[in-house]
Design an enzyme around this catalytic site. Structure first.
Site, PDB file in Angstrom:
ATOM      1  N   ASP A  81     -19.020 -32.211 -23.138  1.00  0.00           N
ATOM      2  CA  ASP A  81     -19.167 -32.902 -24.501  1.00  0.00           C
ATOM      3  C   ASP A  81     -17.858 -32.312 -25.412  1.00  0.00           C
ATOM      4  O   ASP A  81     -17.462 -32.967 -26.349  1.00  0.00           O
ATOM      5  CB  ASP A  81     -20.327 -32.421 -25.461  1.00  0.00           C
ATOM      6  CG  ASP A  81     -20.475 -33.044 -26.754  1.00  0.00           C
ATOM      7  OD1 ASP A  81     -20.283 -34.260 -26.966  1.00  0.00           O
ATOM      8  OD2 ASP A  81     -20.730 -32.336 -27.638  1.00  0.00           O
ATOM      9  N   GLU A 129      -8.893 -32.160 -28.394  1.00  0.00           N
ATOM     10  CA  GLU A 129      -9.672 -33.258 -28.744  1.00  0.00           C
ATOM     11  C   GLU A 129      -9.085 -34.151 -29.725  1.00  0.00           C
ATOM     12  O   GLU A 129      -8.618 -33.729 -30.726  1.00  0.00           O
ATOM     13  CB  GLU A 129     -11.176 -32.789 -29.516  1.00  0.00           C
ATOM     14  CG  GLU A 129     -11.976 -31.932 -28.262  1.00  0.00           C
ATOM     15  CD  GLU A 129     -13.287 -31.494 -28.754  1.00  0.00           C
ATOM     16  OE1 GLU A 129     -13.421 -31.786 -30.085  1.00  0.00           O
ATOM     17  OE2 GLU A 129     -14.186 -30.898 -27.981  1.00  0.00           O
ATOM     18  N   HIS A 138     -17.785 -35.172 -28.031  1.00  0.00           N
ATOM     19  CA  HIS A 138     -18.097 -34.046 -29.262  1.00  0.00           C
ATOM     20  C   HIS A 138     -19.139 -34.599 -30.081  1.00  0.00           C
ATOM     21  O   HIS A 138     -19.162 -34.643 -31.069  1.00  0.00           O
ATOM     22  CB  HIS A 138     -17.058 -33.668 -29.882  1.00  0.00           C
ATOM     23  CG  HIS A 138     -17.203 -32.263 -30.547  1.00  0.00           C
ATOM     24  ND1 HIS A 138     -16.284 -31.382 -30.543  1.00  0.00           N
ATOM     25  CD2 HIS A 138     -18.421 -31.573 -31.004  1.00  0.00           C
ATOM     26  CE1 HIS A 138     -16.783 -30.074 -31.098  1.00  0.00           C
ATOM     27  NE2 HIS A 138     -18.164 -30.198 -31.404  1.00  0.00           N
ATOM     28  N   LEU A 139     -20.192 -34.981 -29.440  1.00  0.00           N
ATOM     29  CA  LEU A 139     -21.431 -35.539 -30.006  1.00  0.00           C
ATOM     30  C   LEU A 139     -22.675 -34.578 -30.206  1.00  0.00           C
ATOM     31  O   LEU A 139     -23.682 -34.980 -30.660  1.00  0.00           O
ATOM     32  CB  LEU A 139     -21.928 -36.887 -29.213  1.00  0.00           C
ATOM     33  CG  LEU A 139     -20.950 -37.977 -29.155  1.00  0.00           C
ATOM     34  CD1 LEU A 139     -21.808 -39.029 -28.301  1.00  0.00           C
ATOM     35  CD2 LEU A 139     -20.878 -38.529 -30.654  1.00  0.00           C
ATOM     36  N   VAL A 174     -21.778 -27.848 -23.640  1.00  0.00           N
ATOM     37  CA  VAL A 174     -21.505 -28.410 -25.213  1.00  0.00           C
ATOM     38  C   VAL A 174     -21.247 -27.450 -25.897  1.00  0.00           C
ATOM     39  O   VAL A 174     -21.549 -27.502 -27.176  1.00  0.00           O
ATOM     40  CB  VAL A 174     -23.008 -28.979 -25.452  1.00  0.00           C
ATOM     41  CG1 VAL A 174     -23.462 -30.190 -24.678  1.00  0.00           C
ATOM     42  CG2 VAL A 174     -24.083 -28.120 -25.462  1.00  0.00           C
ATOM     43  N   ALA A 219     -23.461 -32.367 -32.436  1.00  0.00           N
ATOM     44  CA  ALA A 219     -24.325 -32.120 -33.444  1.00  0.00           C
ATOM     45  C   ALA A 219     -24.453 -33.643 -34.167  1.00  0.00           C
ATOM     46  O   ALA A 219     -25.029 -33.626 -35.319  1.00  0.00           O
ATOM     47  CB  ALA A 219     -23.409 -31.371 -34.498  1.00  0.00           C
ATOM     48  N   ARG A 274     -17.786 -25.194 -26.398  1.00  0.00           N
ATOM     49  CA  ARG A 274     -16.415 -25.292 -26.665  1.00  0.00           C
ATOM     50  C   ARG A 274     -15.310 -25.545 -25.303  1.00  0.00           C
ATOM     51  O   ARG A 274     -15.714 -24.964 -24.453  1.00  0.00           O
ATOM     52  CB  ARG A 274     -15.707 -24.321 -27.457  1.00  0.00           C
ATOM     53  CG  ARG A 274     -16.020 -24.047 -29.014  1.00  0.00           C
ATOM     54  CD  ARG A 274     -15.496 -25.334 -29.636  1.00  0.00           C
ATOM     55  NE  ARG A 274     -15.843 -25.232 -31.127  1.00  0.00           N
ATOM     56  CZ  ARG A 274     -16.955 -25.881 -31.577  1.00  0.00           C
ATOM     57  NH1 ARG A 274     -17.590 -26.500 -30.708  1.00  0.00           N
ATOM     58  NH2 ARG A 274     -17.319 -26.098 -32.740  1.00  0.00           N
TER      59      ARG A 274
HETATM   60  N1  LIG Z   1     -21.208 -29.721 -28.976  1.00  0.00           N
HETATM   61  C1  LIG Z   1     -21.415 -29.539 -30.331  1.00  0.00           C
HETATM   62  O1  LIG Z   1     -21.428 -30.437 -31.131  1.00  0.00           O
HETATM   63  C2  LIG Z   1     -21.963 -28.169 -30.712  1.00  0.00           C
HETATM   64  C3  LIG Z   1     -23.013 -28.110 -31.593  1.00  0.00           C
HETATM   65  C4  LIG Z   1     -23.653 -27.000 -32.005  1.00  0.00           C
HETATM   66  C5  LIG Z   1     -23.019 -25.870 -31.498  1.00  0.00           C
HETATM   67  N2  LIG Z   1     -21.764 -25.823 -30.630  1.00  0.00           N
HETATM   68  C6  LIG Z   1     -21.326 -24.794 -29.928  1.00  0.00           C
HETATM   69  O2  LIG Z   1     -22.237 -24.152 -29.307  1.00  0.00           O
HETATM   70  C7  LIG Z   1     -21.970 -22.846 -29.120  1.00  0.00           C
HETATM   71  C8  LIG Z   1     -23.110 -21.910 -29.304  1.00  0.00           C
HETATM   72  O3  LIG Z   1     -23.582 -22.184 -30.722  1.00  0.00           O
HETATM   73  P1  LIG Z   1     -24.653 -21.363 -31.274  1.00  0.00           P
HETATM   74  O4  LIG Z   1     -25.180 -21.814 -32.564  1.00  0.00           O
HETATM   75  O5  LIG Z   1     -25.966 -21.367 -30.250  1.00  0.00           O
HETATM   76  O6  LIG Z   1     -23.996 -20.061 -31.683  1.00  0.00           O
HETATM   77  P2  LIG Z   1     -24.682 -18.533 -31.441  1.00  0.00           P
HETATM   78  O7  LIG Z   1     -23.779 -17.595 -32.366  1.00  0.00           O
HETATM   79  O8  LIG Z   1     -26.220 -18.457 -32.272  1.00  0.00           O
HETATM   80  O9  LIG Z   1     -24.954 -18.049 -29.967  1.00  0.00           O
HETATM   81  C9  LIG Z   1     -23.825 -17.819 -29.300  1.00  0.00           C
HETATM   82  C10 LIG Z   1     -24.037 -16.577 -28.324  1.00  0.00           C
HETATM   83  O10 LIG Z   1     -23.181 -16.180 -27.385  1.00  0.00           O
HETATM   84  C11 LIG Z   1     -23.251 -15.276 -27.090  1.00  0.00           C
HETATM   85  N3  LIG Z   1     -21.975 -14.705 -26.490  1.00  0.00           N
HETATM   86  C12 LIG Z   1     -20.840 -13.928 -27.060  1.00  0.00           C
HETATM   87  N4  LIG Z   1     -20.017 -13.851 -26.065  1.00  0.00           N
HETATM   88  C13 LIG Z   1     -20.798 -14.033 -24.924  1.00  0.00           C
HETATM   89  C14 LIG Z   1     -20.252 -14.161 -23.537  1.00  0.00           C
HETATM   90  N5  LIG Z   1     -18.898 -13.465 -23.394  1.00  0.00           N
HETATM   91  N6  LIG Z   1     -20.890 -14.413 -22.459  1.00  0.00           N
HETATM   92  C15 LIG Z   1     -22.245 -14.751 -22.843  1.00  0.00           C
HETATM   93  N7  LIG Z   1     -22.670 -15.120 -24.010  1.00  0.00           N
HETATM   94  C16 LIG Z   1     -21.800 -14.580 -25.082  1.00  0.00           C
HETATM   95  C17 LIG Z   1     -23.750 -14.580 -28.244  1.00  0.00           C
HETATM   96  O11 LIG Z   1     -24.017 -13.090 -28.146  1.00  0.00           O
HETATM   97  C18 LIG Z   1     -24.540 -15.412 -28.896  1.00  0.00           C
HETATM   98  O12 LIG Z   1     -25.849 -14.940 -28.626  1.00  0.00           O
HETATM   99  C19 LIG Z   1     -20.782 -22.541 -29.988  1.00  0.00           C
HETATM  100  O13 LIG Z   1     -19.449 -22.398 -29.303  1.00  0.00           O
HETATM  101  C20 LIG Z   1     -20.785 -23.656 -30.948  1.00  0.00           C
HETATM  102  O14 LIG Z   1     -19.727 -24.059 -31.793  1.00  0.00           O
HETATM  103  C21 LIG Z   1     -21.303 -26.883 -29.979  1.00  0.00           C
HETATM  104  O1  LIG Z   2     -19.772 -26.192 -33.912  1.00  0.00           O
HETATM  105  C1  LIG Z   2     -20.379 -26.983 -33.999  1.00  0.00           C
HETATM  106  O2  LIG Z   2     -21.121 -26.899 -35.284  1.00  0.00           O
HETATM  107  C2  LIG Z   2     -20.380 -28.697 -33.366  1.00  0.00           C
HETATM  108  O3  LIG Z   2     -19.333 -28.239 -32.299  1.00  0.00           O
HETATM  109  C3  LIG Z   2     -20.268 -29.654 -34.052  1.00  0.00           C
HETATM  110  O4  LIG Z   2     -19.134 -29.870 -34.541  1.00  0.00           O
HETATM  111  P1  LIG Z   2     -18.718 -31.281 -35.647  1.00  0.00           P
HETATM  112  O5  LIG Z   2     -19.162 -30.745 -36.833  1.00  0.00           O
HETATM  113  O6  LIG Z   2     -17.393 -31.309 -35.447  1.00  0.00           O
HETATM  114  O7  LIG Z   2     -19.719 -32.351 -34.875  1.00  0.00           O
END
Ligand SMILES: NC(=O)c1ccc[n+]([C@@H]2O[C@H](COP(=O)([O-])OP(=O)(O)OC[C@H]3O[C@@H](n4cnc5c(N)ncnc54)[C@H](O)[C@@H]3O)[C@@H](O)[C@H]2O)c1
Ligand SMILES: O=C(O)[C@H](O)COP(=O)(O)O
Length: 599
Positions: A311, A316, A335-336, A285, A338, A287
């Site tokens: 996800d 995309e 990509h759900l 979930v 959030a 990237r």
């Molecule tokens: N699918 C979605 O809708 C959705 C929603 C929210 C976040 N995300 C994605 O989830 C990911 C995490 O979000 P978050 O809010 O927890 O971010 P965050 O910055 O709080 O956490 C990311 C973590 O990854 C670690 N990191 C960096 N490089 C690394 C590596 N090489 N190996 C292991 N760990 C490493 C960092 O130290 C950090 O602790 C992001 O890519 C964000 O875009 C996706």
């Molecule tokens: O990085 C994020 O915050 C999530 O991937 C959510 O992306 P979205 O706003 O396009 O749902």
């Protein structure tokens, strides 16, 4: 006795984790001191501010769907244009009419967007966490602030990760499709249990740690890999931090939660799949780009990876005939992560507040490409911010044409310990003062370090610690430009650099030293510097030449080496003297050199 602590210009840390989410950094107060009218050129704010007429509102383009509460906040302050599904060309056309842009992950905010904005775009708000769809380097180069909403969707993403984990293990999506197709395949969809299995959380940040906490509740053994996470934070929730190789080799389930960066791009690939336990199951979930998707298809076909729940995808939406999406062992969602009602309302409010704050001249705590300067520090440094810019502006005008300017040393003298003096804002202002008079670039807090680096200008900083009361944050600021010639030779210090020094007196910036000469003149308007042989009548002679031309003298001071030796006279003038007046001053027999500088 003074002691010194030196440091060389480094890119400032981008985010100050110590700031609470609701912290706001009011920079508007700094503007009032920073941007008194300067003659000769338009001034721009250090950070972003809407320079509109009294009734002109800024325009905010919302390019992807945003929660109603956030839209209401935006509409109270700005004209809001909600235009979804714009083509890249349409976005580039619209952007030149917008002060701010708000996007989610579906809009590519690339260099072309910044170039097309013609300098009007001041803030990009990413309504979510990942900023991999925003070209941060281009934003910084264009002085555009990027803010995100980093916390409001954390729980939603973690819950979606857990939902995918359980759905994958129990074949929920596949079984659902089968039942809806009129089948009843109980033997085909026997799943695996989660309890007692090892889950490797890759990326132990906000989402990763929430996933870990929930997985512990499901009875899983949770390990994590994150090169930057503190081990005690992991230990506190019963998670062991391990190496990348150990994590992927021992896990029954792998859940990805790291950002997409050059270092994490395709971090799961043919080589790393080969090191995994046969039958591992993967959830993503984070990237799509952190997995080499073609390699994942091979690993699924070879049975190394038993199942994957995804996800996010490299592209995309993914191609309709994507082998990965169509694979029977893959569960896919669009990509759900959030996308819960609660998360989207939270994200909308978080990003709306950050964007409106930035447009008002505040810096939100979620700025991604600008140093964070706490509000109380800003208030205290306010008068010195103006001094810093004016000293830079003054110093650069002393450089003789053709000398080049590569190395600048800034010295801050203070009674405070070096760690108690945050100089990032001052450095940005000195950089602004040094660069703007000699280029067409407008420098602000966002692009100051970048602009200096791009011009090959190395700025080093030194803090001199003075005895005395630490109540006043700064005694003086000194700017030295090395390896250049000067239009005013007396500005060159004994050690060979152009040297100017200034202090704040009664809230007003003053020039207090030029080269080795002590002077005292308010740093505003225009200044004539004049070196002469110290003798009676000089002040009167120069004053009467200026008086004859109706040029009003605002300040005058003389610094000399010794009586009847050389002296430097600094004269502040309200009007620009004509060439003829300046020629007359230059022809006074005792005058050895003079220069006219505009601030
Ligand atoms: N699918 C979605 O809708 C959705 C929603 C929210 C976040 N995300 C994605 O989830 C990911 C995490 O979000 P978050 O809010 O927890 O971010 P965050 O910055 O709080 O956490 C990311 C973590 O990854 C670690 N990191 C960096 N490089 C690394 C590596 N090489 N190996 C292991 N760990 C490493 C960092 O130290 C950090 O602790 C992001 O890519 C964000 O875009 C996706
Ligand atoms: O990085 C994020 O915050 C999530 O991937 C959510 O992306 P979205 O706003 O396009 O749902």
């Amino acid at each position: 006795m003074a002691t010194t602590a030196s440091q060389t210009l480094r890119t400032p840390s981008i985010r100050n984790p110590s700031l609470s989410l609701s912290s706001k950094l009011p920079l508007s107060s700094a503007f009032s001191v920073s941007f008194r009218p300067c003659r000769g050129r338009a001034t721009r704010p250090l950070v972003v501010v809407v320079s509109a007429g009294l009734d002109a509102k800024p325009t905010i383009l919302v390019a992807e769907k945003l929660g109603e509460a956030g839209l209401e906040l935006l509409k109270d302050f700005a004209n809001v244009d909600c235009s979804y599904n714009l083509s890249p060309e349409e976005l580039c056309t619209k952007i030149s009419l917008c002060d701010a842009l708000i996007v989610r992950s579906g809009t590519k905010v690339n260099r072309e967007v910044f170039e097309s904005s013609g300098g009007r775009l001041k803030v990009v708000g990413r309504a979510g966490v990942g900023i991999d769809n925003v070209d941060l380097a281009a934003a910084t180069e264009h002085g555009c602030l990027v803010v995100n909403a980093p916390t409001a969707n954390t729980v939603a993403a973690a819950e979606h990760g857990i939902a995918l984990l359980a759905a994958m293990a129990r074949n929920v999506a596949q079984a659902d499709a089968s039942v809806k197709a009129g089948k009843w395949q109980r033997n085909k969809y026997v799943g695996v249990s989660l309890v007692g299995k090892t889950l490797a959380v890759m990326g132990f940040g906000k989402v990763g740690s929430e996933v870990a906490r929930r997985a512990k509740g499901l009875g899983m053994h949770v390990i994590a890999h994150d090169p930057y996470a503190p081990a005690d934070r992991a230990r506190a929730i019963g998670v062991e931090l391990v190496s990348f190789d150990e994590a992927i080799a021992t896990a029954d389930f792998i859940s990805l939660h790291m950002p997409l960066t050059p270092a994490t791009s395709k971090i799961l690939n043919d080589d790393t799949f080969a090191k995994m336990k046969k039958g591992v199951r993967i959830v993503n979930v984070a990237r799509g780009g952190v997995i080499d998707e073609e390699a994942l298809v091979r690993a699924l076909d070879a049975g190394i990876v038993a199942q994957a729940a995804l996800d996010v995808f490299t592209e995309e939406p993914p191609a309709k005939d994507s082998k990965l999406v169509q694979h029977e062992k893959v569960t896919a969602t669009p990509h759900l992560g959030a996308s819960t009602l609660e998360a989207q309302e939270g994200v909308a409010i978080e990003i709306a507040e950050a964007v409106v704050g930035a447009l008002k001249g505040e810096l939100a705590a979620t700025a991604v490409n600008a140093p964070m300067v706490p509000a109380e520090v800003l208030t205290e440094l306010k008068p010195f911010v103006d001094l810093a810019e004016r000293l830079g502006r003054f110093a650069v005008q002393l450089v003789a044409g053709g000398s080049g300017m590569k190395t600048v040393k800034v010295t801050y003298a203070s009674s405070r310990a070096p760690d108690d003096l945050d100089t990032r804002l001052l450095r940005a202002m000195i950089t602004k003062g040094l660069i703007e008079p000699i280029s067409s670039v407008f420098v602000n807090l966002v692009n100051a370090d970048f602009t200096a680096k791009q011009r090959g200008l190395r700025i080093t900083e030194e803090k001199v610690i003075l005895d005395g009361s630490p109540e006043n944050p700064l005694e003086f600021i000194q700017v030295q430009i090395a390896n250049v010639e000067s239009r005013f030779a007396s500005a060159i210090s004994e050690s060979g650099e152009i040297k100017v020094e200034g202090r704040v007196k009664d809230g007003v910036p003053h020039l207090t030293k030029v080269g080795s000469f002590e002077v005292d003149v308010s740093l505003e308007g225009s200044i004539i510097l004049c070196r002469q042989v110290d003798q009676p009548g000089m002040i009167g002679t120069v004053g009467s030449i200026l008086g004859q031309e109706n040029v009003n003298v605002s300040f005058m001071s003389v610094g000399r080496i010794a009586p009847r030796k050389q002296a430097v006279m600094a004269i502040g003038v309200d009007e620009q003297p004509s060439k003829e007046t300046l020629r007359k001053i230059g022809e006074i027999p005792a005058v050895e050199e003079f220069v006219f500088l505009k601030l």
